[in-house]
Design a protein around this motif. Structure first.
Motif, mmCIF file in Angstrom:
data_model
loop_
_atom_site.group_PDB
_atom_site.id
_atom_site.type_symbol
_atom_site.label_atom_id
_atom_site.label_comp_id
_atom_site.label_asym_id
_atom_site.label_seq_id
_atom_site.Cartn_x
_atom_site.Cartn_y
_atom_site.Cartn_z
ATOM 1 N N VAL A 188 4.641 -14.589 6.781
ATOM 2 C CA VAL A 188 4.098 -15.061 7.980
ATOM 3 C C VAL A 188 5.199 -14.925 9.164
ATOM 4 N N THR A 189 4.973 -13.784 9.910
ATOM 5 C CA THR A 189 5.990 -13.801 11.093
ATOM 6 C C THR A 189 5.381 -13.906 12.442
ATOM 7 N N GLY A 190 4.225 -14.384 12.484
ATOM 8 C CA GLY A 190 3.777 -14.998 13.965
ATOM 9 C C GLY A 190 2.815 -15.906 13.722
ATOM 10 N N CYS A 191 2.562 -16.817 14.705
ATOM 11 C CA CYS A 191 1.714 -17.875 14.848
ATOM 12 C C CYS A 191 1.446 -18.390 15.951
ATOM 13 N N VAL A 192 0.078 -18.938 16.297
ATOM 14 C CA VAL A 192 -0.318 -19.612 17.471
ATOM 15 C C VAL A 192 -1.293 -20.666 17.143
ATOM 16 N N ARG A 193 -1.197 -21.589 17.880
ATOM 17 C CA ARG A 193 -2.356 -22.815 17.539
ATOM 18 C C ARG A 193 -3.262 -22.527 18.798
ATOM 19 N N LEU A 194 -4.734 -22.696 18.499
ATOM 20 C CA LEU A 194 -5.640 -22.657 19.600
ATOM 21 C C LEU A 194 -6.459 -24.065 19.395
ATOM 22 N N LEU A 195 -6.700 -24.494 20.544
ATOM 23 C CA LEU A 195 -7.431 -25.816 20.807
ATOM 24 C C LEU A 195 -8.282 -25.744 21.917
ATOM 25 N N PRO A 196 -9.523 -26.206 21.894
ATOM 26 C CA PRO A 196 -10.622 -26.242 23.022
ATOM 27 C C PRO A 196 -9.760 -26.964 24.185
ATOM 28 N N ALA A 197 -9.965 -26.482 25.380
ATOM 29 C CA ALA A 197 -9.285 -27.312 26.577
ATOM 30 C C ALA A 197 -10.047 -28.217 27.110
ATOM 31 N N VAL A 198 -11.253 -28.414 26.544
ATOM 32 C CA VAL A 198 -12.043 -29.684 27.143
ATOM 33 C C VAL A 198 -11.453 -30.627 26.451
ATOM 34 N N GLY A 199 -10.690 -30.876 25.195
ATOM 35 C CA GLY A 199 -10.288 -31.716 24.286
ATOM 36 C C GLY A 199 -8.814 -32.258 24.871
ATOM 37 N N PRO A 200 -8.033 -33.022 24.075
ATOM 38 C CA PRO A 200 -6.815 -33.257 24.449
ATOM 39 C C PRO A 200 -6.108 -31.849 23.991
ATOM 40 N N THR A 201 -5.239 -31.719 25.134
ATOM 41 C CA THR A 201 -4.220 -30.662 25.238
ATOM 42 C C THR A 201 -2.701 -30.834 25.478
ATOM 43 N N MET A 202 -1.642 -30.030 25.121
ATOM 44 C CA MET A 202 -0.563 -30.265 25.450
ATOM 45 C C MET A 202 -0.429 -29.877 27.032
ATOM 46 N N VAL A 203 -1.232 -29.092 27.577
ATOM 47 C CA VAL A 203 -1.026 -28.725 29.025
ATOM 48 C C VAL A 203 -1.302 -30.083 29.741
ATOM 49 N N ASN A 204 -2.323 -30.630 29.490
ATOM 50 C CA ASN A 204 -3.021 -31.922 30.039
ATOM 51 C C ASN A 204 -2.282 -33.012 29.754
ATOM 52 N N ASP A 205 -1.850 -33.334 28.663
ATOM 53 C CA ASP A 205 -1.314 -34.687 27.996
ATOM 54 C C ASP A 205 0.066 -34.715 27.963
ATOM 55 N N VAL A 206 0.797 -33.494 27.966
ATOM 56 C CA VAL A 206 2.230 -33.436 27.735
ATOM 57 C C VAL A 206 2.755 -32.842 29.139
ATOM 58 N N PHE A 207 2.278 -32.000 29.500
ATOM 59 C CA PHE A 207 2.912 -30.989 30.537
ATOM 60 C C PHE A 207 2.120 -31.078 31.963
ATOM 61 N N SER A 208 1.556 -32.073 32.169
ATOM 62 C CA SER A 208 0.814 -32.101 33.475
ATOM 63 C C SER A 208 1.630 -31.996 34.748
#
Length: 208
Positions: free
Chosen positions: A65-85
């Motif tokens: 495995v040489t590449g990865c990313v995590r996807l989450l619906p933005a209407v729920g808890p997210t890093m953008v809103n909860d950590v990096f507001s």
């Protein structure tokens, strides 16, 4: 190289792939980038991995495995809103049902497979295409993410510029920025490398 999407692993092979991507995250984020992340037993995980995300992985012909990313619906808890507001113009993410958050994107750029002749590693381009292909297949039209200025420049070189949602702010040793990216078939065709292979869209759903 092939791009795959895994939500809940269905077999031991997919479990091994997910474990390998947590190891990759530890090597890249803690080892190479010196981010302040928690690494235990050689893997990097956080609380957002407990929210049943979908992972997009780049898997080489030898199974690495040489590449990865995590996807989450933005209407729920997210890093953008909860950590990096602080990176958002008014401290709030205006999410909607067709928005997905992309986080923990990393590529093992030391891998010889996928190096190619482009200024952007082919695994990076394949990961971009895989994210968009998954979004199109699941009717997500917009991606929100937090990244650094170096990666923002890579997105621009790929012809997929980030639409900033706020100012750039130094977080630790990194100048970070939040923004959105479009996801549709035109973007997919633009980003897709010539040798792109994936298992994301079932054959019955692919355009003729």
């Amino acid at each position: 190289m092939q791009v795959v999407a895994i939500s809940k692993p269905r077999n031991s092979h997919e479990e091994k792939l997910l474990h390998a991507q947590f190891e990759l995250r530890a090597r890249v984020f803690s080892g190479r980038l010196s981010w302040d992340v928690e690494v235990k037993d050689g893997i990097e995980k956080d609380r957002f991995d407990a929210l049943d995300p979908t992972y997009i992985l780049a898997v080489q012909t030898d199974g690495l495995v040489t590449g990865c990313v995590r996807l989450l619906p933005a209407v729920g808890p997210t890093m953008v809103n909860d950590v990096f507001s602080a990176l958002l113009a008014d401290g709030r993410l205006y999410s909607h049902a067709a928005m997905i958050e992309s986080s923990r994107f990393c590529v093992d750029t030391a891998s010889d497979q996928g190096r190619g002749d482009s200024s952007i590693h082919e695994t990076t381009l394949a990961m971009f295409a895989g994210i968009v292909e998954w979004c199109v297949a699941h009717r997500f039209t917009e991606i929100v993410t937090v990244t650094d200025l170096r990666f923002e420049r890579i997105l621009s070189r790929a012809g997929w510029p980030l639409n900033r949602l706020g100012p750039s702010i130094r977080i630790g040793s990194t100048a970070a920025v939040a923004g959105t990216l479009p996801a549709d078939r035109d973007v997919l065709l633009h980003l897709m490398p010539s040798n792109y292979r994936s298992q994301i869209t079932p054959p019955s759903q692919r355009a003729a």
